[in-house]
Design a protein around this motif. Structure first.
Motif, PDB file in Angstrom:
ATOM      1  N   ASP A  70     -29.270  52.547  12.223  1.00 35.68           N
ATOM      2  CA  ASP A  70     -27.981  52.195  12.820  1.00 35.68           C
ATOM      3  C   ASP A  70     -27.594  50.789  12.384  1.00 35.68           C
ATOM      4  O   ASP A  70     -28.359  49.837  12.568  1.00 35.68           O
ATOM      5  CB  ASP A  70     -28.090  52.276  14.350  1.00 35.68           C
ATOM      6  CG  ASP A  70     -26.750  52.158  15.025  1.00 35.68           C
ATOM      7  OD1 ASP A  70     -25.729  52.273  14.329  1.00 35.68           O
ATOM      8  OD2 ASP A  70     -26.725  51.945  16.252  1.00 35.68           O
ATOM      9  N   LEU A  86     -25.165  49.020  13.571  1.00 38.85           N
ATOM     10  CA  LEU A  86     -24.659  48.223  14.687  1.00 38.85           C
ATOM     11  C   LEU A  86     -25.819  47.802  15.576  1.00 38.85           C
ATOM     12  O   LEU A  86     -26.616  48.632  16.014  1.00 38.85           O
ATOM     13  CB  LEU A  86     -23.648  49.015  15.517  1.00 38.85           C
ATOM     14  CG  LEU A  86     -22.321  49.324  14.834  1.00 38.85           C
ATOM     15  CD1 LEU A  86     -21.477  50.195  15.735  1.00 38.85           C
ATOM     16  CD2 LEU A  86     -21.583  48.061  14.507  1.00 38.85           C
ATOM     17  N   SER A  87     -25.914  46.528  15.832  1.00 38.79           N
ATOM     18  CA  SER A  87     -27.011  46.055  16.664  1.00 38.79           C
ATOM     19  C   SER A  87     -26.650  46.049  18.143  1.00 38.79           C
ATOM     20  O   SER A  87     -27.512  45.918  18.991  1.00 38.79           O
ATOM     21  CB  SER A  87     -27.416  44.643  16.240  1.00 38.79           C
ATOM     22  OG  SER A  87     -26.334  43.769  16.428  1.00 38.79           O
ATOM     23  N   TYR A  88     -25.349  46.203  18.445  1.00 38.82           N
ATOM     24  CA  TYR A  88     -24.930  46.162  19.842  1.00 38.82           C
ATOM     25  C   TYR A  88     -23.853  47.206  20.067  1.00 38.82           C
ATOM     26  O   TYR A  88     -22.894  47.287  19.308  1.00 38.82           O
ATOM     27  CB  TYR A  88     -24.389  44.780  20.200  1.00 38.82           C
ATOM     28  CG  TYR A  88     -23.928  44.675  21.628  1.00 38.82           C
ATOM     29  CD1 TYR A  88     -24.837  44.610  22.673  1.00 38.82           C
ATOM     30  CD2 TYR A  88     -22.580  44.666  21.952  1.00 38.82           C
ATOM     31  CE1 TYR A  88     -24.432  44.539  23.978  1.00 38.82           C
ATOM     32  CE2 TYR A  88     -22.154  44.591  23.254  1.00 38.82           C
ATOM     33  CZ  TYR A  88     -23.094  44.528  24.269  1.00 38.82           C
ATOM     34  OH  TYR A  88     -22.679  44.465  25.575  1.00 38.82           O
ATOM     35  N   LYS A  89     -24.020  47.997  21.071  1.00 41.49           N
ATOM     36  CA  LYS A  89     -23.025  48.996  21.443  1.00 41.49           C
ATOM     37  C   LYS A  89     -22.186  48.457  22.584  1.00 41.49           C
ATOM     38  O   LYS A  89     -22.714  47.952  23.568  1.00 41.49           O
ATOM     39  CB  LYS A  89     -23.705  50.291  21.907  1.00 41.49           C
ATOM     40  CG  LYS A  89     -24.559  50.940  20.865  1.00 41.49           C
ATOM     41  CD  LYS A  89     -23.723  51.746  19.931  1.00 41.49           C
ATOM     42  CE  LYS A  89     -24.622  52.551  19.023  1.00 41.49           C
ATOM     43  NZ  LYS A  89     -23.925  53.083  17.891  1.00 41.49           N
ATOM     44  N   THR A  90     -20.888  48.565  22.463  1.00 45.76           N
ATOM     45  CA  THR A  90     -19.989  48.131  23.527  1.00 45.76           C
ATOM     46  C   THR A  90     -20.003  49.179  24.634  1.00 45.76           C
ATOM     47  O   THR A  90     -19.759  50.359  24.379  1.00 45.76           O
ATOM     48  CB  THR A  90     -18.564  47.949  22.991  1.00 45.76           C
ATOM     49  OG1 THR A  90     -18.608  47.009  21.929  1.00 45.76           O
ATOM     50  CG2 THR A  90     -17.644  47.458  24.086  1.00 45.76           C
ATOM     51  N   SER A 114     -20.104  42.772  32.122  1.00 44.06           N
ATOM     52  CA  SER A 114     -19.658  44.144  31.855  1.00 44.06           C
ATOM     53  C   SER A 114     -18.188  44.342  32.195  1.00 44.06           C
ATOM     54  O   SER A 114     -17.774  45.451  32.524  1.00 44.06           O
ATOM     55  CB  SER A 114     -20.512  45.122  32.659  1.00 44.06           C
ATOM     56  OG  SER A 114     -20.341  44.877  34.042  1.00 44.06           O
TER      57      SER A 114
END
Length: 148
Positions: A2, A4-8, A48
């Motif tokens: 993957d 992307l290291s961060y998922k929103t 969040s």
């Protein structure tokens, strides 16, 4: 792999971690207290934060009768309402409204800082304002928040 290291993550009504917060207005200034209350109601103090969801906390404001208003706003600031009928316009100063119901002054200030949408009206329902130091929400185990 993957890339992307961060998922929103988007918060919705089911996944919102809503809590209860007590704010002691004490001898603080009206605008400073209300702007922080509006941010907590919207959830902007949380990592969040989602702008299109009600992810803010429930806020209890106590000691609304002790709030200060600076300058000449007690007499010069006028709240105008209209009943919808001819000649149905009423004007009230902050001093008159604070003498009658101090909680209404805080509610009007916070409502003006929230969005004018369905979501803003829903977030406003999470606000509870009391004139004195007691409130009936002890069962929710609210956390005390210090106003800076």
């Amino acid at each position: 792999m993957d890339h992307l290291s961060y998922k929103t993550l988007s918060v919705n009504k089911a996944t919102a971690n809503k809590g209860w917060v007590v704010i002691d207005a004490g001898d603080a200034t009206l605008g400073r207290v209300c702007s922080q209350v509006a941010n907590i109601l919207r959830g902007k103090n949380k990592p969040s934060f989602t702008p299109n969801a009600d992810c803010g906390d429930n806020v209890i404001v106590v000691n609304a009768a002790n709030l200060r208003v600076t300058g000449k706003k007690l007499d010069n600031k006028v709240y105008v309402t209209h009943s919808g009928y001819p000649g149905g316009q009423k004007q009230t100063t902050v001093r008159e409204l604070k003498a009658k119901t101090p909680a209404k002054v805080v509610e009007r200030a916070v409502r003006g800082m929230l969005p004018r949408t369905r979501l803003g009206r829903e977030q406003f329902r999470n606000l509870f304002v009391y004139d004195g130091a007691e409130h009936p929400h002890e069962a929710q185990q609210p956390k005390q928040v210090k106003i800076s």
